[in-house]
Design a protein around this motif. Structure first.
Motif, PDB file in Angstrom:
ATOM      1  N   GLU A  85     -13.227 -65.893 138.280  1.00 35.85           N
ATOM      2  CA  GLU A  85     -12.434 -66.750 139.179  1.00 35.85           C
ATOM      3  C   GLU A  85     -13.282 -67.229 140.356  1.00 35.85           C
ATOM      4  OE1 GLU A  85      -8.430 -66.608 141.974  1.00 35.85           O
ATOM      5  OE2 GLU A  85      -8.751 -65.037 140.497  1.00 35.85           O
ATOM      6  N   ALA A  86     -14.063 -66.324 140.938  1.00 38.01           N
ATOM      7  CA  ALA A  86     -14.916 -66.699 142.068  1.00 38.01           C
ATOM      8  C   ALA A  86     -15.963 -67.737 141.645  1.00 38.01           C
ATOM      9  CB  ALA A  86     -15.593 -65.458 142.647  1.00 38.01           C
ATOM     10  N   GLU A  87     -16.531 -67.564 140.461  1.00 40.93           N
ATOM     11  CA  GLU A  87     -17.520 -68.533 139.960  1.00 40.93           C
ATOM     12  C   GLU A  87     -16.867 -69.884 139.687  1.00 40.93           C
ATOM     13  OE1 GLU A  87     -20.741 -65.641 137.702  1.00 40.93           O
ATOM     14  OE2 GLU A  87     -18.822 -66.066 136.708  1.00 40.93           O
ATOM     15  N   ARG A  88     -15.644 -69.880 139.163  1.00 42.22           N
ATOM     16  CA  ARG A  88     -14.932 -71.144 138.928  1.00 42.22           C
ATOM     17  C   ARG A  88     -14.685 -71.882 140.239  1.00 42.22           C
ATOM     18  NH1 ARG A  88     -11.703 -67.902 135.695  1.00 42.22           N
ATOM     19  NH2 ARG A  88      -9.891 -68.320 137.026  1.00 42.22           N
ATOM     20  N   LYS A  89     -14.356 -71.142 141.287  1.00 37.87           N
ATOM     21  CA  LYS A  89     -14.135 -71.766 142.607  1.00 37.87           C
ATOM     22  C   LYS A  89     -15.427 -72.376 143.133  1.00 37.87           C
ATOM     23  CE  LYS A  89     -10.168 -69.069 144.080  1.00 37.87           C
ATOM     24  NZ  LYS A  89      -9.623 -68.087 145.023  1.00 37.87           N
ATOM     25  N   ARG A  90     -16.533 -71.655 142.959  1.00 40.10           N
ATOM     26  CA  ARG A  90     -17.820 -72.189 143.423  1.00 40.10           C
ATOM     27  C   ARG A  90     -18.241 -73.412 142.603  1.00 40.10           C
ATOM     28  NH1 ARG A  90     -19.077 -66.514 143.825  1.00 40.10           N
ATOM     29  NH2 ARG A  90     -20.364 -66.654 141.955  1.00 40.10           N
ATOM     30  N   LEU A  91     -17.990 -73.387 141.294  1.00 32.21           N
ATOM     31  CA  LEU A  91     -18.293 -74.554 140.458  1.00 32.21           C
ATOM     32  C   LEU A  91     -17.444 -75.754 140.874  1.00 32.21           C
ATOM     33  CD1 LEU A  91     -18.594 -72.845 136.953  1.00 32.21           C
ATOM     34  CD2 LEU A  91     -20.430 -74.047 138.184  1.00 32.21           C
ATOM     35  N   ALA A  92     -16.172 -75.522 141.169  1.00 35.29           N
ATOM     36  CA  ALA A  92     -15.291 -76.609 141.616  1.00 35.29           C
ATOM     37  C   ALA A  92     -15.832 -77.226 142.906  1.00 35.29           C
ATOM     38  CB  ALA A  92     -13.868 -76.091 141.807  1.00 35.29           C
ATOM     39  N   ALA A  93     -16.256 -76.392 143.837  1.00 36.36           N
ATOM     40  CA  ALA A  93     -16.811 -76.907 145.090  1.00 36.36           C
ATOM     41  C   ALA A  93     -18.096 -77.688 144.831  1.00 36.36           C
ATOM     42  CB  ALA A  93     -17.057 -75.755 146.061  1.00 36.36           C
TER      43      ALA A  93
END
Length: 171
Positions: free
Chosen positions: A27-35
């Motif tokens: 989830e944290a990696e998905r948030k960073r990818l989205a940013a």
């Protein structure tokens, strides 16, 4: 490739096996990818990749599936997008890639070549870059036509700075 990637999955050449590699960001990696890719959200992402070593080169072929939320290029409103893309990459040691001045013809079957150093490469970063290339920066959501009409973005020549020129042409 940067080792400080939002989605890093280091593959050691000495550990490559016959089974496909499945990569899924947390989830944290998905948030960073989205940013990183200016998306509202990366809801889900999975890449299944088969690795085949040929000397010092590694061919990576597989599939990337993702569910993202991005802003409409016209209205700015968020809308869901499904991505389903093949992945075809080749990791090569420095100097094994084509000479930048060499003229080559690339076909659809050719892999993108990514240089690596040492005995490992970052497959996660390569998948993240594949996701970036699959995102349509001009994607239009379901309300794009409504937004065009509301903001007069239809390209109507009868209004705007060229209206006078259009009227002269009709005479």
């Amino acid at each position: 490739m940067t080792m400080n990637s939002e989605f890093s999955r280091i593959v050691d050449l000495r550990q490559i096996g016959d089974e496909p590699v499945v990569l899924e960001p947390t989830e944290a990696e998905r948030k960073r990818l989205a940013a990183r890719f200016q998306l509202s959200e990366v809801k889900a992402m999975q890449a299944t990749i088969s690795l085949r070593q040929e000397g010092n080169s590694v061919e990576a072929r597989g599939h990337l599936a993702a569910s993202i939320v991005q802003a409409c290029a016209i209205s700015g409103e968020d809308f869901p997008v499904t991505i389903s893309e093949p992945i075809s990459l080749r990791f090569v040691p420095p100097g094994a890639a084509h000479d930048p001045d060499e003229e080559i013809e690339i076909t659809a079957d050719d892999c993108d070549e990514i240089e690596y150093e040492g005995t490992s490469f970052d497959l996660g970063e390569a998948v993240a870059q594949s996701l970036a290339l699959a995102i349509d920066p001009f994607a239009e959501g379901p309300d794009a036509d409504k937004a065009r009409a509301e903001h007069n973005l239809g390209g109507d020549v009868a209004t705007g700075p060229f209206a006078a020129l259009a009227a002269l042409k009709k005479d």
